[in-house]
Motif scaffolding. Structure first.
Motif, PDB file in Angstrom:
ATOM      1  N   ASP A   1       0.809  -1.222   0.000  1.00  0.00           N
ATOM      2  CA  ASP A   1       0.000   0.000   0.000  1.00  0.00           C
ATOM      3  C   ASP A   1       0.843   1.273   0.000  1.00  0.00           C
ATOM      4  O   ASP A   1       0.321   2.374   0.186  1.00  0.00           O
ATOM      5  N   THR A   2       2.151   1.135  -0.230  1.00  0.00           N
ATOM      6  CA  THR A   2       3.019   2.316  -0.327  1.00  0.00           C
ATOM      7  C   THR A   2       2.581   3.180  -1.506  1.00  0.00           C
ATOM      8  O   THR A   2       2.331   2.677  -2.600  1.00  0.00           O
ATOM      9  N   LYS A   3       2.485   4.485  -1.289  1.00  0.00           N
ATOM     10  CA  LYS A   3       2.012   5.392  -2.338  1.00  0.00           C
ATOM     11  C   LYS A   3       3.014   5.492  -3.486  1.00  0.00           C
ATOM     12  O   LYS A   3       4.233   5.379  -3.280  1.00  0.00           O
ATOM     13  N   ALA A   4       2.494   5.728  -4.681  1.00  0.00           N
ATOM     14  CA  ALA A   4       3.352   5.881  -5.866  1.00  0.00           C
ATOM     15  C   ALA A   4       4.313   7.051  -5.690  1.00  0.00           C
ATOM     16  O   ALA A   4       5.479   6.978  -6.096  1.00  0.00           O
ATOM     17  N   THR A   5       3.855   8.134  -5.075  1.00  0.00           N
ATOM     18  CA  THR A   5       4.734   9.292  -4.891  1.00  0.00           C
ATOM     19  C   THR A   5       5.872   8.974  -3.915  1.00  0.00           C
ATOM     20  O   THR A   5       6.984   9.491  -4.067  1.00  0.00           O
ATOM     21  N   THR A   6       5.603   8.117  -2.932  1.00  0.00           N
ATOM     22  CA  THR A   6       6.670   7.708  -2.016  1.00  0.00           C
ATOM     23  C   THR A   6       7.728   6.910  -2.758  1.00  0.00           C
ATOM     24  O   THR A   6       8.936   7.101  -2.558  1.00  0.00           O
ATOM     25  N   ILE A   7       7.282   6.012  -3.633  1.00  0.00           N
ATOM     26  CA  ILE A   7       8.227   5.242  -4.453  1.00  0.00           C
ATOM     27  C   ILE A   7       9.043   6.174  -5.336  1.00  0.00           C
ATOM     28  O   ILE A   7      10.275   6.039  -5.458  1.00  0.00           O
ATOM     29  N   SER A   8       8.390   7.149  -5.940  1.00  0.00           N
ATOM     30  CA  SER A   8       9.108   8.117  -6.778  1.00  0.00           C
ATOM     31  C   SER A   8      10.122   8.910  -5.956  1.00  0.00           C
ATOM     32  O   SER A   8      11.227   9.205  -6.434  1.00  0.00           O
TER      33      SER A   8
END
Length: 454
Positions: free
Chosen positions: A376-383
């Motif tokens: 459930d990690t956000k896409a923006t966190t991955i970026s």
């Protein structure tokens, strides 16, 4: 000349210390495969790959029998497909057809992986580049052995934040499309800064446009050999420690040189490079983390880890570079969490965190590799994580990379099973404080001042 005595000496390293040649990778240019439409292009790609690599697997097997040196994988890398398909691919489906063609060609010749479903976008994206990036989740979900990469930054051009934002979203999509298999699609995708043109290791291998029509690149391994050598000098000075690593790296690289030259001769394909990287496996005793333990750390991640890894990386390069006429690729020490038993243990007990791994990447040969995080990690966190790693590469004029896997349905404390050389990984804690306002800015981060050398 490589002598018979050197070959005999490797027998002990193979049988007792997990020495192997991780891969023979044939690089193949597809620049001459562009047709008038997607179908003609796919036909030419299939023909070029299957004709060029028809003997690759058999040759690797013959060399193993001849010298007794295990060659774990035989692989192919190709010209970045965003370039090959740029003039004929108008939709995502068009690029997917090329991905399926690569997969079919790889199956035909029997290789383990084929890399090069890639785009080079460190300064900006063409329409074709963007289409290919958008197609990556499906390409990885609908093929078996295709690997993908995107170069998003360089010391000369800066960091393309538009691409990194998009990639964060596509990693999440790839995770969801392969959720029934612990989101393994993400394990076949890597984001680079300063990507080399001659890397033989997946998932980041592609055949650079400056390369010859075909080349043979070899990636060596050997963490177990280094660890065993260091056991003999336990407690000695740093001088003795460094000399031991250098001498051992020389021997390991000579094995790679032997295999590379023999494969080049048998296949009548030019020898490209030997990649000096110490590449671990999930096997007990084949761990970079165990080398760090032998140097004097209780676990990887303890205070002193970055210094110990810097020492190891530098001595491997100093020893290995004297053993081969051409070295290249990534060259150094891989620190993938899922592929290294020592790293897995350190992560499980909480000694090794993503933040400590990021610090270690300042001195190792790659970056944040095979790291499983909550689904459930956000896409923006991955970026944001990717952007941090790209910045390390850009500022330090080195290759850095991110291969991160948000495992759908898993949370911190769980584990993900990937199988084979990919192993398994504990789901690591992620700093979830928001970075979306940063990631959502458009444009690129400029190149550092020391990049201006014209």
């Amino acid at each position: 000349m490589i002598t018979l005595n050197e070959v005999i000496e490797t027998n002990s390293m193979v049988s007792k210390m997990n020495l192997d040649v991780r891969t023979i990778t044939m690089g193949i240019s597809l620049l001459d495969c562009v047709g008038k439409d997607v179908q003609e292009t796919c036909d030419k790609i299939f023909k070029k790959i299957t004709e060029s690599a028809k003997d690759l697997v058999a040759t690797g097997n013959e060399i193993t029998k001849m010298y007794g040196i295990p060659i774990i994988h035989k692989r192919i890398s190709v010209t970045p497909i965003a370039l090959v398909g740029g003039s004929v691919c108008k939709t995502i489906d068009d690029f997917i057809e090329i991905a399926k063609t690569l997969d079919r060609a790889a199956a035909e010749v029997g290789v383990n992986f084929i890399g090069g479903y890639s785009a080079l976008v460190s300064k900006g994206m063409t329409a074709a580049d963007k289409l290919l990036i958008e197609s990556i989740p499906r390409a990885l979900a609908e093929t078996n052995v295709v690997c993908s990469s995107v170069n998003c930054g360089s010391t000369k051009t800066g960091i393309n934040m538009d691409a990194i934002k998009l990639i964060g979203e596509k990693i999440k999509e790839a995770a969801e499309l392969t959720a029934d298999n612990d989101s393994i699609g993400c394990a076949k995708f890597v984001v680079f800064c300063n990507a080399p043109d001659d890397n033989p290791f997946m998932a980041g291998a592609f055949h650079g446009v400056t390369e010859a029509d075909r080349v043979i690149n070899v990636g060596v391994s050997g963490p177990g050999v280094v660890k065993t050598a260091l056991e003999e000098v336990r407690g000695e000075s740093f001088e003795v420690l460094c000399e031991t690593i250098k001498k051992t790296a020389f021997k390991i690289t000579r094995v790679g040189q032997l295999v590379a030259k023999e494969a080049s001769k048998r296949l009548n394909v030019p020898f490209g490079i030997v990649d000096l990287s110490l590449a671990p496996t999930p096997a007990i005793g084949d761990s970079v983390a165990d080398i760090l333990h032998e140097i004097g750390l209780e676990y990887a991640g303890a205070p002193g880890t970055t210094a110990a890894l810097a020492l190891l990386n530098d001595q491997v390069k100093k020893g290995g570079i004297m053993a081969s006429s051409y070295v290249g690729g990534l060259s150094g020490a891989f620190i993938p969490v899922s592929e290294d038993q020592g790293m897995i243990k350190a992560a499980e007990i909480g000694c090794l965190t993503i933040e400590k791994l990021e610090a270690m990447t300042c001195v190792c040969s790659v970056g944040l590799d095979m790291i499983a995080i909550p689904g459930d990690t956000k896409a923006t966190t991955i970026s944001g994580i990717i952007a941090d790693e790209m910045a390390i590469g850009m500022i330090n004029q080195k290759t850095t990379a991110v291969r991160i896997i948000p495992v759908i349905g898993k949370k911190e404390g769980d584990s993900a099973e990937f199988g084979g050389l990919l192993g398994y990984a504990p789901i690591m804690k992620v700093n979830n404080y928001d970075c979306s306002n940063f990631v959502n800015r458009t444009g690129r981060i400029p190149a550092p001042v020391h990049s201006f050398k014209n």
